[in-house]
Design an enzyme around this catalytic site. Structure first.
Site, PDB file in Angstrom:
ATOM      1  N   GLY A  88      -9.611   8.138   2.968  1.00 35.87           N
ATOM      2  CA  GLY A  88      -9.261   9.532   2.747  1.00 35.87           C
ATOM      3  C   GLY A  88     -10.436  10.451   2.518  1.00 35.87           C
TER       4      GLY A  88
ATOM      5  N   SER B  71       0.796  -1.229   0.000  1.00 38.82           N
ATOM      6  CA  SER B  71       0.000   0.000   0.000  1.00 38.82           C
ATOM      7  C   SER B  71       0.826   1.276   0.000  1.00 38.82           C
ATOM      8  CB  SER B  71      -0.955   0.013   1.201  1.00 38.82           C
ATOM      9  OG  SER B  71      -0.225  -0.045   2.392  1.00 38.82           O
TER      10      SER B  71
ATOM     11  N   ARG C 168      -8.502   8.627  -8.868  1.00 43.46           N
ATOM     12  CA  ARG C 168      -8.903   8.942  -7.496  1.00 43.46           C
ATOM     13  C   ARG C 168      -7.713   9.428  -6.678  1.00 43.46           C
ATOM     14  NH1 ARG C 168      -7.381   7.122  -2.066  1.00 43.46           N
ATOM     15  NH2 ARG C 168      -9.175   7.523  -0.696  1.00 43.46           N
ATOM     16  N   VAL C 169      -7.933  10.471  -5.886  1.00 41.88           N
ATOM     17  CA  VAL C 169      -6.938  10.993  -4.959  1.00 41.88           C
ATOM     18  C   VAL C 169      -7.583  11.079  -3.586  1.00 41.88           C
ATOM     19  CG1 VAL C 169      -5.496  12.963  -4.339  1.00 41.88           C
ATOM     20  CG2 VAL C 169      -5.733  12.300  -6.741  1.00 41.88           C
ATOM     21  N   GLY C 170      -6.896  10.597  -2.579  1.00 39.66           N
ATOM     22  CA  GLY C 170      -7.416  10.644  -1.222  1.00 39.66           C
ATOM     23  C   GLY C 170      -6.882  11.827  -0.439  1.00 39.66           C
ATOM     24  N   ASP C 171      -6.787  11.656   0.879  1.00 35.60           N
ATOM     25  CA  ASP C 171      -6.351  12.753   1.742  1.00 35.60           C
ATOM     26  C   ASP C 171      -4.842  12.882   1.841  1.00 35.60           C
ATOM     27  OD1 ASP C 171      -6.396  10.226   3.294  1.00 35.60           O
ATOM     28  OD2 ASP C 171      -5.615  11.507   4.883  1.00 35.60           O
TER      29      ASP C 171
END
Length: 336
Positions: free
Chosen positions: A249, A93, A223-226
């Site tokens: 996120g 990850s 997709r982009v998280g936090d």
């Protein structure tokens, strides 16, 4: 070119070991107040330097502490610590070997922040293992805070980073097995690893932080998280303290979680109290489905107090202080 030189030139042309206070018995119903007396008691000034990180990553914290004990600064420590996990192809990850999106692409997000409030970030970066180092280059060598996608990759290559295939055979096999049903669902705790977020305070009392991830496994492309979002995945205020997040996120972004924790510390809360309140903001939202996802925070303040809290059990924090590298499990927020 350093950021300050770039701006100058362009202007000329018109342009205690453990999880802070005890986390045991902090859990409660989501509507109530924290029952943790340890949030305000038993906080003692911590001997500097030290480093904390999300999850069980003793090799990463050991590297960071090596830097700190050699009189290095907190910024170098968090970068080099995160790089250990980015290069760990067995941890699926972060960095090399990260689980891909649903199209089979390994895409990385990372950010870094120093004692002056300078920050750098990369989102949707492909083919470069050390996203955290590219984020630092963005911070130091450009007038920007964030670079994305191909632009980030091209920038990294221009700075001498090696382009390589990050999809290992193990991650490719896992992706191919996932494609049979193609069912997407956030994983509450992935291999006790997930995003690595790291905070360090050096002998001078200066704080820096970093965060790096390959994001949710089998996410939608793009997709982009936090993790690369300053204020959500990471925030550092050298006058107050710092916080870093892990987990889903989208939920961290909705509450600007890491900034929230630091701001609460500015208002007088301990790191432990601030982390608990940030989790409370998530689980008490109307119609929150918090039982289906995980979010966790770790934080430290200028005095050296630390805190850590999460929605579900299984979240851990690693802390290296003096000669002790310890991993401890946080108590989850809602007892089942």
């Amino acid at each position: 070119m350093k950021r300050r030189h770039f701006l100058k030139n362009t202007s000329l042309i018109g342009v205690g070991i453990g999880l802070g206070s005890s986390l045991v018995n902090c859990a409660e119903s989501p509507k109530g107040k924290s029952t943790s007396a340890a949030s305000t008691e038993n906080q003692t000034k911590t001997k500097l330097p030290f480093v904390i990180a999300t999850w069980n990553v003793p090799n990463a914290t050991a590297k960071a502490m090596e830097v700190l004990q050699a009189n290095g600064n907190a910024l170098d420590a968090v970068e080099q610590g995160c790089m250990i996990e980015e290069a760990n192809a067995e941890g699926q990850s972060v960095g090399k070997g990260g689980l891909p999106d649903r199209d089979g692409n390994v895409t990385l997000d990372a950010c870094i922040m120093d004692k002056h409030g300078n920050c750098g970030s990369v989102v949707y970066l492909q083919n470069i293992t050390h996203a955290v180092s590219v984020a630092r280059k963005v911070m130091e060598d450009t007038p920007h805070v964030m670079l994305a996608g191909k632009g980030a990759e091209q920038f990294a290559i221009s700075k001498g980073f090696k382009s390589e295939n990050l999809l290992t055979e193990a991650s490719k096999k896992a992706w191919e097995e996932w494609k049979v049903k193609s069912e997407y669902k956030p994983i509450i705790n992935i291999e006790n690893h997930d995003t690595i977020g790291m905070l360090a305070i050096d002998e001078k009392g200066d704080i820096s932080g970093a965060c790096t991830t390959s994001g949710l496994a089998y996410k939608m492309g793009g997709r982009v998280g936090d993790s690369p979002i300053i204020g959500s995945g990471l925030f550092v205020d050298n006058e107050v303290g710092a916080c870093v997040a892990t987990g889903l996120g989208e939920e961290v972004v909705k509450t600007v979680g890491s900034f929230l924790v630091v701001e609460l510390m500015r208002q007088g809360k301990s790191p432990q109290e601030a982390c608990e309140e940030a989790i409370r903001r998530i689980v008490t939202k109307p119609n929150s489905n918090y039982k289906d996802f995980q979010v966790g925070y770790i934080a430290l303040n200028k005095k050296g107090d630390t805190g850590s809290y999460a929605i579900h059990k299984g979240f851990t924090m690693t802390k290296f202080q003096e000669d002790t590298n310890t991993n401890m499990q946080a108590e989850h927020y809602v007892k089942s």
